[in-house]
Motif scaffolding. Structure first.
Motif, PDB file in Angstrom:
ATOM      1  N   GLU A  34       0.818  -1.213   0.000  1.00 42.87           N
ATOM      2  CA  GLU A  34       0.000   0.000   0.000  1.00 42.87           C
ATOM      3  C   GLU A  34       0.853   1.263   0.000  1.00 42.87           C
ATOM      4  O   GLU A  34       1.960   1.286   0.550  1.00 42.87           O
ATOM      5  N   ARG A  35       0.302   2.293  -0.632  1.00 40.12           N
ATOM      6  CA  ARG A  35       0.904   3.626  -0.600  1.00 40.12           C
ATOM      7  C   ARG A  35      -0.234   4.640  -0.620  1.00 40.12           C
ATOM      8  O   ARG A  35      -1.113   4.571  -1.476  1.00 40.12           O
ATOM      9  N   SER A  36      -0.204   5.534   0.351  1.00 41.56           N
ATOM     10  CA  SER A  36      -1.244   6.568   0.463  1.00 41.56           C
ATOM     11  C   SER A  36      -2.640   5.963   0.475  1.00 41.56           C
ATOM     12  O   SER A  36      -3.584   6.508  -0.113  1.00 41.56           O
ATOM     13  N   ARG A  40      -4.035   0.181  -2.456  1.00 40.35           N
ATOM     14  CA  ARG A  40      -3.445  -1.149  -2.465  1.00 40.35           C
ATOM     15  C   ARG A  40      -3.152  -1.580  -3.895  1.00 40.35           C
ATOM     16  O   ARG A  40      -3.983  -1.406  -4.785  1.00 40.35           O
ATOM     17  N   ALA A  95      12.092   1.492  -5.162  1.00 39.28           N
ATOM     18  CA  ALA A  95      11.296   1.734  -3.959  1.00 39.28           C
ATOM     19  C   ALA A  95      11.794   0.893  -2.803  1.00 39.28           C
ATOM     20  O   ALA A  95      12.345  -0.191  -2.998  1.00 39.28           O
ATOM     21  N   VAL A 142      10.448  -1.220   0.342  1.00 37.81           N
ATOM     22  CA  VAL A 142       9.206  -1.913   0.681  1.00 37.81           C
ATOM     23  C   VAL A 142       9.377  -2.588   2.034  1.00 37.81           C
ATOM     24  O   VAL A 142      10.360  -3.299   2.266  1.00 37.81           O
ATOM     25  N   ASP A 148       8.545   3.371   0.954  1.00 39.72           N
ATOM     26  CA  ASP A 148       7.733   3.850  -0.175  1.00 39.72           C
ATOM     27  C   ASP A 148       6.446   3.060  -0.333  1.00 39.72           C
ATOM     28  O   ASP A 148       5.423   3.611  -0.746  1.00 39.72           O
ATOM     29  N   PHE A 149       6.517   1.759  -0.036  1.00 35.82           N
ATOM     30  CA  PHE A 149       5.331   0.904  -0.096  1.00 35.82           C
ATOM     31  C   PHE A 149       5.271   0.079   1.180  1.00 35.82           C
ATOM     32  O   PHE A 149       6.279  -0.500   1.607  1.00 35.82           O
ATOM     33  N   ILE A 150       4.102   0.030   1.785  1.00 32.27           N
ATOM     34  CA  ILE A 150       3.924  -0.627   3.067  1.00 32.27           C
ATOM     35  C   ILE A 150       3.486  -2.073   2.844  1.00 32.27           C
ATOM     36  O   ILE A 150       2.507  -2.341   2.131  1.00 32.27           O
TER      37      ILE A 150
END
Length: 601
Positions: free
Chosen positions: A488-490, A493, A534, A536, A543-545
């Protein structure tokens, strides 16, 4: 005939089926102009190549067509598995008609199998080339980079160090013209290109002849089930058909259960003759046990289960794709899927070489990577065919037995009072377990790996699977496909593999891997390499969760490590820990992967 026009194009594609049209679309999306020619006036008029496995659906997602395929194909609830039935109606005991003899989940059970859900964001789809080819053609024609010409046939080719000169016949006008291309892709099912290029065939064996009938008919009163991709029917009334039975595949187009409006029906006998459709229909009605079957015959096709493989998928500037390079028995649905995956492997490499980002050696990795995969596909499909030979005997039926004797054997599947009933059902259950070689071949159709110069090995041992055919085990070892993870980002998904879409490399670093990100971005900018970089994971400044911890489970790199993923989704480089000089390390990795040197950049 006269030489009419000369065409200059980077890539000439010969063949307008699944492989050729996919090549056109992918090259266009990578910014590479192409011309596609095919001798046929239109797309296929018979349903075939209907199973689209998870890897192919991932590629279709990258191409922007997966939603359309899903919308037109069978819904997941009607793709749960494969069923076996007794004769549907007519003759024999009344209580024996349409009896379910066995059922096995297939290709992820309509995306309910946890292994398939964990492996990919995409479920398999069920839509034949009869409907996917027109879709692919429309998409190919929509790109300004592509020219698509049906009813144009390759009749000659010559190649030199700089390119390929091809002679094309316009079958409508009877005139010929020449095309000069840097590369030629042969996706013509082995008709012309391989022979003209002098590529040697090393395997060609025909195993069995079949006839497929494409029929419009109503089977809703005869088929009690509605969740099967394939339905096998064994009718004891006509023992001569019991060697193979009959296979029904729903074709929609509006309903995909037992109310399907159209069906593909395959039967097999040594004396099959597709030139006599009425006789074929008679035999089909016998094999199904429907003496009053009176469908509309849309089409009839005679074909062979066969094994075919060429020695090299490349000859200079000519490359073979799909059925031109390899043909597999249809068991397991590997034919079309293999072709689409050939294309995905090759097109990003062609684009990189044509743009000057890679050396010619990168193109040599196409054969090195894809030929072993396709040989394995051939062997897996052949093993499935071998298992089908035992299908009838596991049911207890045989062409050498009378109709009464065969009905007596099948009665054991629903009448516990018949001696040997439990033993017979268990024997067929054992056969169903073995049939997962075909219907749960997850590692064959999804987990295959590459070993070539375009992969930088890290010296780690290859993981050992408890079942190399059925069980896919995610790994980030170089040469393996990128494991699936939702990130996820912001608040949005997305699948991690979307970082490679549209021909991008992806540098995926751990939480503390900013130095890797910066090095990758610097190289990409200097060398004009499409790349997304990114970090992660979990914690601050990622950057990405990794919201569901799927990446944490499989990544095998530390927070300071990183891996590089190729545009086809394969891991090309991995550093489990930090590097003293990430820029130098990644530069060397890119040089090997792209077959370049520091002096060239």
């Amino acid at each position: 005939m006269s030489q009419k026009i000369d065409v200059q194009v980077p890539v000439l594609i010969v063949g307008g089926g699944g492989a050729g049209l996919t090549s056109s679309i992918l090259l266009s999306r990578l910014g590479v102009p192409s011309l596609l020619v095919t001798r046929y006036p239109g797309t296929t008029n018979l349903p075939r190549g209907h199973i689209l496995n998870q890897r192919t659906m991932e590629i279709f997602t990258d191409m922007g067509i997966s939603d359309e395929v899903k919308a037109k194909g069978a819904p997941p609830e009607h793709m749960r598995g494969v069923a076996w039935y007794s004769g549907l109606a007519g003759g024999g005991p009344e209580d024996g008609h349409g009896r379910l003899l066995g059922f096995v989940e297939a290709w992820g059970g309509g995306y309910t199998d946890p292994d398939y859900i964990a492996a990919s964001p995409e479920a398999i789809a069920n839509l034949s080339l009869l409907r996917t080819e027109p879709m692919l053609k429309a998409h190919a024609e929509s790109y300004p980079e592509a020219t698509v010409r049906f009813n144009h046939e390759l009749v000659g080719l010559e190649q030199d160090a700089d390119g390929v000169t091809s002679t094309i016949l316009d079958r409508g006008s009877g005139e010929t013209y020449t095309v000069r291309s840097s590369y030629l892709l042969g996706a013509d099912a082995g008709r012309t290109v391989g022979k003209l290029a002098g590529i040697k065939v090393t395997m060609h064996e025909r195993l069995r002849k079949l006839v497929s009938l494409y029929l419009s008919m109503d089977l809703s009163q005869h088929l009690p089930g509605d969740d099967s991709i394939l339905t096998w029917v064994f009718n004891p009334e006509y023992p001569e058909h019991l060697d193979y039975g009959a296979v029904l595949v729903p074709q929609g187009p509006e309903r995909w259960d037992r109310h399907s409006e159209e069906w593909l029906l395959a039967v097999s006998r040594p004396d099959l003759d597709a030139s006599q459709p009425e006789l074929m229909l008679q035999w089909a009605s016998e094999a199904l046990g429907l003496p009053d079957l009176d469908p509309e015959i849309i089409g009839v096709s005679e074909w062979h289960l066969e094994r075919f493989l060429v020695e090299d998928f490349r000859a200079g500037r000519v490359f073979l794709l799909g059925d031109a390079a390899h043909r597999v028995p249809p068991s397991g649905g590997l034919g079309l899927n293999s072709a689409i995956q050939d294309v995905y492997n090759l097109c990003w490499k062609l684009a990189a070489v044509l743009a000057g980002r890679a050396g010619d050696g990168l193109l040599d990795t196409y054969t090195v990577e894809r030929r072993p995969v396709n040989l394995n596909n051939i062997e897996a499909s052949t093993a499935s065919v071998g298992n089908q030979i035992n299908m009838a005997s596991s049911l207890g039926v045989s062409p050498s037995k009378s109709a009464e004797e065969n009905w007596a054997e099948l009665r054991k599947f629903w009448d516990d009072d018949v001696p040997g009933a439990a033993e017979r059902r268990h024997e067929f259950n054992e056969w169903l377990g073995i049939s997962t070689l075909e219907y749960h071949q997850h590692n064959v159709d999804f987990g295959y790996t590459y070993d070539s110069a375009a992969v930088v090995g890290d010296g780690s041992p290859a993981p050992v699977s408890p079942d190399e055919t059925r069980l896919y085990q995610p790994s980030t070892r170089p040469g393996h496909p990128l494991p699936h993870a939702w990130v996820e980002r912001s608040g949005q998904r997305l699948p991690l593999r979307s970082l490679i879409h549209d021909g991008h490399f992806a540098l995926i670093a751990g939480e503390n891997g900013q130095a890797w990100v910066e090095a990758a971005e610097k190289i990409a900018q200097e060398r004009e390499i499409p790349l997304r970089a990114a970090r992660v994971g979990l914690g601050k400044n990622v950057d990405f969760i990794d919201i569901r911890l799927a990446w944490q489970r499989n990544r095998a790199i530390s927070p300071e490590g990183a891996l590089l993923v190729r545009p086809d989704g394969y891991i090309a480089f991995r550093s489990i820990e930090a590097a003293d000089d990430p820029l130098a390390t990644l530069t060397a990795a890119f040089n090997q992967i792209l077959a370049t040197t520091d002096q060239e950049h």
